[in-house]
Design a protein around this motif. Structure first.
Motif, short mmCIF file in Angstrom:
data_model
loop_
_atom_site.label_atom_id
_atom_site.label_comp_id
_atom_site.label_asym_id
_atom_site.label_seq_id
_atom_site.Cartn_x
_atom_site.Cartn_y
_atom_site.Cartn_z
N GLY A 460 0.88 -1.11 0.03
CA GLY A 460 0.00 0.01 -0.10
C GLY A 460 0.84 1.26 -0.06
N ARG A 542 -0.74 -1.16 -4.05
CA ARG A 542 -1.10 0.08 -3.58
C ARG A 542 -2.45 0.34 -4.07
NH1 ARG A 542 -0.31 4.91 -6.50
NH2 ARG A 542 0.15 5.75 -4.52
N ALA A 545 -5.75 0.04 -1.53
CA ALA A 545 -5.59 0.53 -0.27
C ALA A 545 -5.26 2.08 -0.39
CB ALA A 545 -4.45 0.11 0.42
#
Lengths: 782, 285
Positions: A460, A542, A545
């Motif tokens: 994330g 990522r 999130a």
């Protein structure tokens, strides 16, 4: 209305992609388009004595030939994007075409442009390059030795970086009751996306605008870096990533080839297309891993772990790739304690230049390697103190109550309950019974192994202040705009850049729940720097999130404004309105309501808006997370080894992952399965091999084993859900967990099977011949 | 992965194909399934100027019995070979082998004639071809002729194919009715080729004594071979675990082992023994 988040919605994008209606780079044809081919070095290390281009230039249909010398001063070197501080990082210039010195097989030497793809290939073969071979070095440990051939004259011992983190107080290691040491090699592998790299450049001489279609995981990073390389304003430079056949980290990097295509399109004022060939891909696209890892784990005889010391000697290849410096340092080194409460840790990394293709992020990027060393060494520690490996893990787990937990290197793990997936996995395999069965079969002379990996990983990416402090040249926040059309249909713009993950579907689910509209009413725009104001792309698990969070917040803003309009129209206070299932309703007055579509119309018409309100219904949100997210879980593999042939039968594979809130169990499971295939692939089959002269000997899919579906049993995957407090979705990352966990898991199972012979380690990939020879040797000795 | 420029013609019948080959003056290649030829062309390892597509010649799809032999037309795909009723009845070994070639796409396109004419000695079919005394049927302007498989394939990708000829079919000996057969293959995990592939046809007489046994091994080295030492060690014996084990020890003796990134000579030798033992066991015990 059924809640969309949490349900197994089938992928919206599949019908289009599976029926041949995708728009991949190779599908793009522009009027007057030319084709490019890059002539690549056949020598791993050499001075270029001469390049003869006349014959190619005279070949019918050839439009231009460029060499490194032709481009000198016209187009800059390709910079890295990760300047890890405090490690004495040395970045040699990487010119888009080598000027007088080639450093790996695959290094670009000349660019040929012709009217069609066949002609350009014929012409590329007519270019004669005369090399004066220099001694080559392909192994990073050898490259560090005194007297090794130097790749870059001013870089001593080929050492690109020496990074350190943490310090174990004196006496801890020395006085520990038990210290277990082992050296591992996590071999070089290829990310191998189904679609190779691609770039198409188009220049408009009137406006001075350049458009680059590029198979990129992060078009905005490509625009940022290449605008500098090409000397063009970002405002006149559009980068678009069309549909992509995967990336796995291999398409994060900004490559020389992409700069060359942009340059040639501008120089020739005609569109230029370059599609990387498959065999070219294996020498010219960044590889992954290639790290020697030395580990020492100290603790007590009762199993209390006290300290870990890890040294990583990483092969960076011939140049510093886009994320090359960060993978084996920050990504790897900060996570060496894994899911265990180990008070002290020391990490050190040497990054070394060699005459090989550069390495960069590959699914997990540093975290699979970090997980590998801790999950392998903890098994060996358990064996040393004669404790069940599960018991030792459980004993040292970071406790549920300890979150947010700060690890020995200062990273703060967001949330966790490590016992939960472990217990679920143990139940799934019926652990005690399985061990009894193993004992029984061992007595019959069979080799059965059970392997665990109870991992945690960091993903994330990420908090901007932190990534800035560790030298990453990007912001890693995310951006989303939710645009509501007059009909109530919605277009969502995102800065993340999916290339197979299914964000059309999962992000639709988030928006559908927020706005109370069907997912069919939601369309997305990704991967286009002109349509999406800014963003940082898709890597490091990522997208959901960080990007998904931006989508969620932007949707909230839309609802907030819509509510005001509804209250105004219904002549009540905003507090009297509740929004549910796509309806703004006056509390307690059934029928007094406006639909989301009503308000979309009102907002866009602006005939009757609250005083001072701007027309339209559109909201943008820039989300900057305060921390990374830390998914975790337990994987278990069961193997049986055929003593006569060394073949490994992977009999069961159980995964229980906790990726926070699961948006779509179906696509999440798909991500886990793919990740496991790539991780087990590394353990058992994949391996890029160079000979001493720097020639790649595993350069085709006839030699390099990509795992096939039939190599696997049905993967039994499940989830637990411990939401992350870092974002409103509670989601962590799911793209890399499978790979992160599974390399160690598969290896642990095989080593467990061979533990009857006292085996503690074997080098990956575990080819049947390696196993057979080991068995032969040990059985012979008995 | 981009071939050089070439011309393409379709042949309506065998005579026309032969004429087109002649017209190409040695620069033409026959195109059937293309699964061996096209990869070589894409890697520019071969650069024919002309491809002569014979896939429209229906006569080359025929399967017919000819005395104690079954003739399989060259254009039958591996898939067709694997399900053809007559092939399954008379030479099930060939059907079983075809079923294990490559993957579904390859089996749907690749042909038995192309496979043999290409003479990739690491391929699956040569093992069955060797044990069933296959003959390659070849036609050129002077007429038809047949050639024993072991005199046809003389090295990797090298055959005794006369100029301007095409393979029209493969003739297999139908083994005695009391025999059984199997093809046991160790897949190369990357290429799908056999690292070692063992074809066995064997049977016992009314006293339970082995009166017929043939063992062919492919993939292990440059060319496929008959493991005659194994055959000799078995003939006249009553099959048992011990007899088979002892005989299989000489499985690698009649051929030369190759070596690559995946498997050394020593390992291939072991695989020959283990796979021969397993194949014999499944047929005889």
């Amino acid at each position: 209305m059924t809640k969309m988040v949490g349900s197994s919605v089938k992928r919206k994008e599949d019908a289009r992609l599976l029926t041949g209606n995708g728009n991949f780079a190779d599908d793009i044809t522009l009027p007057g388009m030319l084709h490019a081919s890059v002539v690549r070095s056949s020598s791993a290390h050499a001075k270029i004595k001469s390049i003869k281009v006349e014959e190619a230039l005279n070949h019918p249909g050839v439009v231009a030939v460029y060499t490194g010398k032709d481009l000198e001063g016209k187009i800059g070197p390709i910079p890295t994007s990760w300047y890890v501080p405090g490690c004495n990082l040395k970045e040699p210039p990487q010119y888009p075409l080598a000027i007088d010195h080639v450093r790996y097989v695959g290094d670009g030497v000349a660019l040929v442009i012709a009217e069609d793809r066949y002609t350009v290939k014929d012409a590329a073969e007519l270019i004669e390059v005369e090399y004066e071979d220099l001694p080559a070095v392909v192994n990073q440990k050898e490259a560090m030795e005194e007297g090794a051939p130097l790749l870059h004259e001013d870089i001593e011992n080929n050492i690109a970086l020496n990074w350190k983190a943490g310090e174990i107080p004196e006496g801890i290691m020395e006085n520990a009751e038990v210290v277990v040491k082992e050296s591992f090699y996590v071999q070089r592998v290829f990310p191998s996306p189904l679609e190779t790299r691609a770039a198409i450049g188009q220049y408009n001489p009137g406006s001075g605008e350049l458009t680059l279609w590029c198979s990129s995981q992060n078009p905005h990073i490509h625009r940022m870096v290449l605008s500098e390389v090409l000397g063009i304003s970002e405002a006149k430079f559009q980068v678009i990533a069309p549909d992509m056949g995967g990336g796995f980290g291999g398409k994060i990097g900004v490559y020389p080839d992409e700069a060359l295509i942009g340059y040639a399109a501008r120089d020739l004022e005609r569109p230029v297309k370059w599609i990387e060939e498959r065999s070219e891909h294996y020498v010219a696209a960044n590889a992954g891993r290639d790290e020697y890892i030395d580990v020492e784990l100290a603790g007590k005889k009762d199993g209390t772990l006290e300290a870990i010391r890890v040294k990583n000697t990483a092969n960076l290849g011939a140049y510093l790739s886009t994320m090359g410096a960060g993978v084996s340092t920050i990504d790897f080194g900060m996570m060496v304690t894994g899911s265990y409460d180990i008070p002290y840790a020391e990490s050190e990394t040497f990054g070394v230049y060699t005459n090989t293709t550069p390495t960069d992020a590959y699914r997990g990027a540093g975290k699979p390697e970090s997980t590998y060393q801790i999950e392998r060494i903890i098994d060996l520690f358990a064996r040393e103190i004669k404790m069940d490996p599960v018991e030792l893990r459980r004993k040292n787990f970071i406790k549920k109550e300890a979150f947010p937990y700060q690890n020995a290197h200062g990273l703060v793990y967001d949330s966790g309950d490590y016992e939960k997936p472990l217990n679920k996995a143990l139940e799934a395999i019926n652990y005690e019974e399985l061990r009894r069965e193993q004992e029984k079969k061992r007595k019959e002379g069979k080799l059965i192994g059970i392997g665990f990996s109870t991992y945690v990983e960091m993903c994330g990416f990420g908090p901007s202040e932190v990534v800035g402090a560790v030298g990453f040249q990007g912001g890693t926040w995310e951006n989303s705009t939710v645009r509501v059309h007059p009909s109530g249909k919605v277009t969502v713009f995102c800065g993340t850049s999916p290339h197979g993950q299914g964000h059309d579907t999962t992000f639709s689910q988030v928006v559908a729940d927020k706005l109370g509209i069907p997912i069919e009413d939601i369309e997305f725009v990704f991967s286009d720097t002109k349509s999406v104001s800014m963003g940082w792309g898709t890597y490091g698990s990522r997208s959901t999130a960080v990007g998904g969070a931006a989508v969620s917040f932007a949707s909230d803003r839309v609802v907030e404004k819509a509510k005001k309009i509804a209250a105004h129209e219904l002549e009540v206070s905003e507090n009297d309105i509740e929004f549910e299932n796509g309806k703004f309703q006056v509390k307690g007055v059934p029928g007094k309501e406006r639909t989301f579509q009503d308000i979309a119309h009102s907002a866009n018409m602006a005939w009757n808006l609250p005083e001072g309100m701007e027309p339209s219904l559109e909201a943008q949100y820039f989300f900057k997370p305060e921390n990374f997210v830390f998914p975790f879980g337990t994987h278990v593999a069961v193997v049986e080894i055929d003593k006569d042939t060394g073949e490994i039968d992977l009999q069961r594979y159980v995964s229980v992952d906790d990726v926070g809130t699961v948006i779509n169990p179906l696509t999440a499971e798909g991500q886990v399965h793919g990740g496991i295939a790539q991780g087990v692939g590394q353990a058992l089959w994949e391996g890029a091999v160079y000979n001493k002269n720097g020639q790649l000997v595993s350069g085709t899919l006839m030699d390099y084993t990509l795992p096939k579906a039939r190599f696997f049993p049905h993967i039994e995957s499940d989830f637990t859900e411990t939401p992350s407090p870092v974002n409103p979705l509670g989601a962590k990352g799911v793209g890399e967990v499978g790979t992160t966990a599974s390399i160690a898991c598969a290896m642990n199972a095989v080593v467990d099977a061979l533990s009857v012979y006292g085996i503690t380690d074997l080098e990956m990939p575990l080819t049947p011949e390696k196993i057979w020879k080991t068995v032969q040797e040990k059985e012979g000795n008995q | 992965m981009i071939p050089v420029t070439f011309d393409y013609v379709r042949a309506k019948n065998v005579d026309q194909a032969i004429q087109q080959l002649k017209d190409s003056k040695g620069e033409g290649k026959i195109l059937a399934g293309g699964h061996s030829l096209l990869p070589l062309m894409k890697m520019r390892l071969t650069e024919p100027q002309m491809l002569i597509d014979i896939t429209g010649i229906d006569a080359l799809k025929e399967v017919k019995k000819d005395g104690d032999r079954l003739i399989v037309g060259a254009l039958n795909t591996h898939r067709e070979v694997s399900i053809h009723p007559e092939i399954k009845e008379h030479i099930p070994l060939v059907a079983e082998t075809a079923r294990q070639i490559g993957d579904i796409q390859i089996r749907n396109k690749g042909t038995i004639g192309g496979n043999i004419a290409h003479a990739d000695s690491a391929a699956d079919l040569p093992a069955a071809a060797f044990v069933l005394n296959a003959e390659v049927l070849i036609t050129n302007e002077f007429g038809e002729q047949s050639m024993d498989i072991d005199s046809f394939i003389i090295g990797p990708l090298i055959t005794m194919m006369p100029e301007d000829s095409i393979v029209t079919g493969i003739s297999f000996e139908i083994p005695p009715a009391h025999t059984e057969s199997t093809y046991l293959k160790y897949f190369h995990p990357a290429s799908g080729y056999p690292v070692v592939g063992v074809a066995v046809v064997a049977g016992t007489d009314s006293n339970g004594v082995i009166d017929y046994v043939r063992v062919g091994i492919t993939g292990a080295g440059d060319v496929a071979f008959r493991a005659t030492s194994v055959e000799e060690a078995l003939i006249g014996k009553t099959p048992s675990e011990a007899v088979i084990k002892a005989a299989s020890k000489s499985a690698a003796e009649d051929g030369e082992m190759g070596s690559d990134l995946f498997a050394s000579e020593e390992y291939r030798e072991n695989l020959c023994k283990v796979y021969t033992e397993r194949a014999l066991t499944s047929v005889l015990l």
